[in-house]
Design an enzyme around this catalytic site. Structure first.
Site: not given
Ligand code: FRU
Length: 436
Positions: A75, A303
């Protein structure tokens, strides 16, 4: 009394009853009947079909480069100004990413992630700056996704997910939203952050609009209260945080309530997108508001939501996985979006179903965590490629060598998206690493 308390919670959690919230609490809030959470319906989601306008080109991982050879990144988000544009600080653009050393098994990366930053003069080739919080003061046993904005005088606000508790002996999945404010300093060759204020938890679920960890533990696996995104409404200058959450209540409470109200779909699928409004000028105090969007009976994980304005319209984007849709819904790993002409309420799915960008059938997990920039450029990271028909659970059962060989953990080629009213279309692929 306990019973009354619980049933009041239920009324509150069912956000279509914003009106009752107003009557019951007498709170001086903006909650009104018009501000009920928009619903992503099974009917809309069931129309998510892939076509030329929403299917991303196949990623050829061998043609791509990592921006940090020793780390996996996933992310990623840029330092933005209050209008959502990518900030330019003395000629530098800055991005933040969740990272782990590249010997960590990809599926385990969420258990030890830390936020690192990168900077660039040309906005394409990124140089690793280091850990954003290198003094051990970040909250949580690890940090998950967030967002960051710059104010005058090089003041930076960062919002992030504090997952678990520092030094916990057993990893927990509690999620809280934290912030700190620091300063960005630049030289001819380097960008650094200094003077982070004490990290502060600014949002945690209250069990009325947003499900608490404890409520979720009574019968459900998936839990979310994370991924803060700062948004300043250009129409009013009000400041908000949007975030990923779940509709409140235990599974049993929601099932009873929704059955009484004739809702369909399995009730453990309770993904929502929450919103809170800043009530002080320092962006450290927020008032929780009812969710912008709920996906009851549709999806359990919406997300990394973002909110933006184009023309007169608000756009809410989120990403989700195929296995997070409720049984009976067959929708791809992708970026989904909703639009409304008001910020509170009225969001309806873009392109009819909500589907904006899907991974191609040949490579169904090739990218994830898309983020739409102000000019329609969409960034994401390379997830698993060339998995020969295996689903995400089967990938997780492969040998560490297989998982490491098929995981990208790097920025994906960007995409250019056209957005007109409630229709979107992928226009073309852009270079890897381009954020503008
Ligand atoms: C999306 C996610 C987010 C979270 C992160 C955790 O890729 O699941 O929602 O903040 O990755 O690694």
């Amino acid at each position: 009394m306990k019973r009354n308390h619980n049933s009041m919670k239920l009324l509150l959690s069912a956000t279509l009853l914003g009106f009752f919230t107003f009557i019951a609490t007498g709170m001086d809030t903006n909650v009104s009947a018009q501000e009920a959470a928009s619903q992503w319906t099974r009917d809309a989601a069931s129309q998510a079909t892939m076509n030329e306008g929403n299917t991303a080109p196949v990623i050829q991982m061998d043609d791509l480069q990592k921006i940090a050879s020793d780390y996996y990144i996933w992310d990623t988000w840029p330092l933005q100004d209050r209008n959502g544009n990518i900030a330019v600080v003395n000629g530098y653009k800055i991005i933040f990413a969740l990272t782990v050393p590249s010997d960590v098994l990809p599926g385990k990366r969420h258990d030890s992630s830390e936020i690192r930053y990168f900077y660039s003069k040309d906005g394409k080739s990124w140089k690793l700056g280091g850990l954003v919080f290198n003094d051990g003061k970040a909250l949580g046993s690890r940090q998950w996704a967030g967002s960051a904005i710059i104010d005058k005088g090089g003041k930076v606000h960062i919002f992030y997910t504090a997952t678990g508790r520092k030094n916990e002996s057993q990893l927990t999945y509690e999620q809280r939203i934290a912030t700190t404010t620091g300063k960005i300093v630049t030289s001819h060759t380097h960008v650094a952050f200094t003077d982070w204020s004490d990290h502060k938890i600014i949002l945690q679920p209250e069990g009325q609009y947003y499900q608490t960890n404890e409520q979720s533990e009574q019968g459900e696996d998936s839990y979310a209260f994370r991924d803060p995104y700062f948004f300043q409404d250009p129409k009013t200058d009000e400041e908000y945080i949007v975030f990923e959450a779940n509709s409140a209540g235990t599974l049993a409470e929601r099932t009873d309530y929704l059955e009484q109200h004739g809702a369909d779909g399995p009730q453990e699928f309770n993904g929502s997108i929450g919103i809170a409004k800043a009530v002080d000028g320092n962006l450290t105090e927020f008032e929780m508001l009812p969710p912008l969007l709920e996906a009851n009976g549709v999806n359990e994980e919406l997300e990394r939501p973002t909110l933006s304005v184009k023309g007169n319209q608000y756009y809410l984007f989120t990403k989700t996985h195929p296995e997070k849709f409720a049984p009976g819904l067959d929708a791809p790993e992708g970026l989904y979006g909703f639009t409304s002409d008001t910020i509170m309420g009225g969001f309806h799915p873009l392109n009819g179903s909500g589907l904006v960008i899907a991974n191609p059938k040949e490579n169904p997990y090739q990218a994830y965590s898309w983020m739409v920039m102000q000019n329609g450029t969409v960034i994401s990271f390379v997830n698993y490629v060339n998995v020969e028909g295996k689903n995400i659970y089967e990938i997780g059962e492969q040998s560490p060598e297989y998982q490491l060989a098929h995981f990208g953990g790097m920025l994906a080629p960007s995409l250019k998206l056209s957005i007109t009213g409630d229709q979107t279309k992928i226009v073309h692929e852009k270079q890897q690493g381009v954020f503008h």
